[in-house]
Design a protein around this motif. Structure first.
Motif, PDB file in Angstrom:
ATOM      1  N   PHE A  94       0.838  -1.193   0.000  1.00 13.32           N
ATOM      2  CA  PHE A  94       0.000   0.000   0.000  1.00 13.32           C
ATOM      3  C   PHE A  94       0.879   1.252   0.000  1.00 13.32           C
ATOM      4  N   LYS A  96      -0.600   4.891  -0.884  1.00 13.70           N
ATOM      5  CA  LYS A  96      -1.546   5.894  -1.365  1.00 13.70           C
ATOM      6  C   LYS A  96      -0.843   7.240  -1.460  1.00 13.70           C
ATOM      7  N   THR A 153      -4.848   2.682  -4.174  1.00 19.63           N
ATOM      8  CA  THR A 153      -4.080   2.630  -2.927  1.00 19.63           C
ATOM      9  C   THR A 153      -2.742   1.903  -3.093  1.00 19.63           C
ATOM     10  N   LYS A 154      -2.534   1.260  -4.216  1.00 19.11           N
ATOM     11  CA  LYS A 154      -1.270   0.569  -4.503  1.00 19.11           C
ATOM     12  C   LYS A 154      -1.032   0.596  -6.012  1.00 19.11           C
TER      13      LYS A 154
END
Length: 252
Positions: A94, A96, A153-154
């Protein structure tokens, strides 16, 4: 589908999709090499679950380019030849963009591409070289629906899988004259051991709403698509990307 007398190498096969794929190949008569990086306990549990006796563990970190060569060489030295290569190992970080600092951002991109793309390209290189010596084979790469729908988010994960798709289709053209066939399976979110531990109840509920089936994919359903692309009758499907996402994301 019959894989008797076929030798299959699967990266990241100690659990999840890799484990289910190893079990499926073994049930169809294949000799399976289980590659894993560090979790020996889980790898040994998977090995015990495989039907038959001609299976073996191979501990290598495929994110290291020297390990990709060593892994294929070790496999061929043990089994004599490589018939099917499944590139399943991958990571997801992750990062963001509106929440992380620059170091986290750049490290996420570098680490993700190192495992999800460069490792796969290196495994394809050494796997194809081995297959050229024995008359051909099949390579199946595990992608993701994130390659098509985006991963806010990734983003490195989505980008790495999109690049993997493009690379796989390029290799399908390049390797066809050598009778080496390339397939890609792009799962949606899959009900793995990791998902059971990491998902919150709210996250799980959101994922279940994405598909009209109101559930996530089972690892064995992803494995089924892998086996099809690795089968002898699927040669003319080389370059194909199979979605296994329960109609949660439909692309034209």
């Amino acid at each position: 589908m019959n894989f008797k007398n076929k030798n299959v190498l699967i990266t990241g096969a100690s659990r999840g999709i890799g484990k289910a794929t190893a079990i499926a190949f073994a049930e169809k008569g294949a000799s399976v090499g289980i590659n894993y990086r560090s979790n020996t306990e889980e790898a040994e549990k998977t090995l015990v679950e495989l039907t038959g006796e001609e299976h073996r563990l191979f501990q290598y970190d495929v994110s290291k380019k020297e390990d990709t060569k060593a892994l294929v060489e070790d496999f061929v030295a043990h089994y004599g030849q490589l018939d099917v290569l499944v590139n399943n190992a991958g990571i997801s970080i992750f990062h963001k963009i509106d929440e992380v600092d620059f170091d986290h951002w750049t490290n996420a991109w570098e680490d993700t591409f190192k495992t999800n793309l460069f490792a796969v390209s290196n495994m394809c290189y050494w796997g194809a070289k081995a297959m050229m010596k024995t008359g051909g084979g099949n390579i199946v790469n595990i992608s993701s629906r994130g390659a098509f729908r985006g991963e806010p988010t990734k983003p490195a994960y989505g980008a790495s899988k999109a690049a993997l798709n493009a690379m796989s289709q390029s290799l399908a053209k390049a390797l066809a004259p050598h009778k080496i066939y390339i397939g890609v399976v792009a799962p949606g979110f899959t009900e793995t051991e990791m998902a059971a531990v990491t998902l919150t109840p709210a996250e799980r509920e959101n994922l279940l709403r994405e598909s009209p089936f109101k559930r996530m994919a089972q690892p064995k359903e992803v494995a089924h698509a892998v086996l099809f692309l690795a089968s002898e009758g699927a040669a003319y499907s080389s370059g194909t990307i199979i979605d296994v996402n329960g109609a949660s994301y439909l692309r034209s």
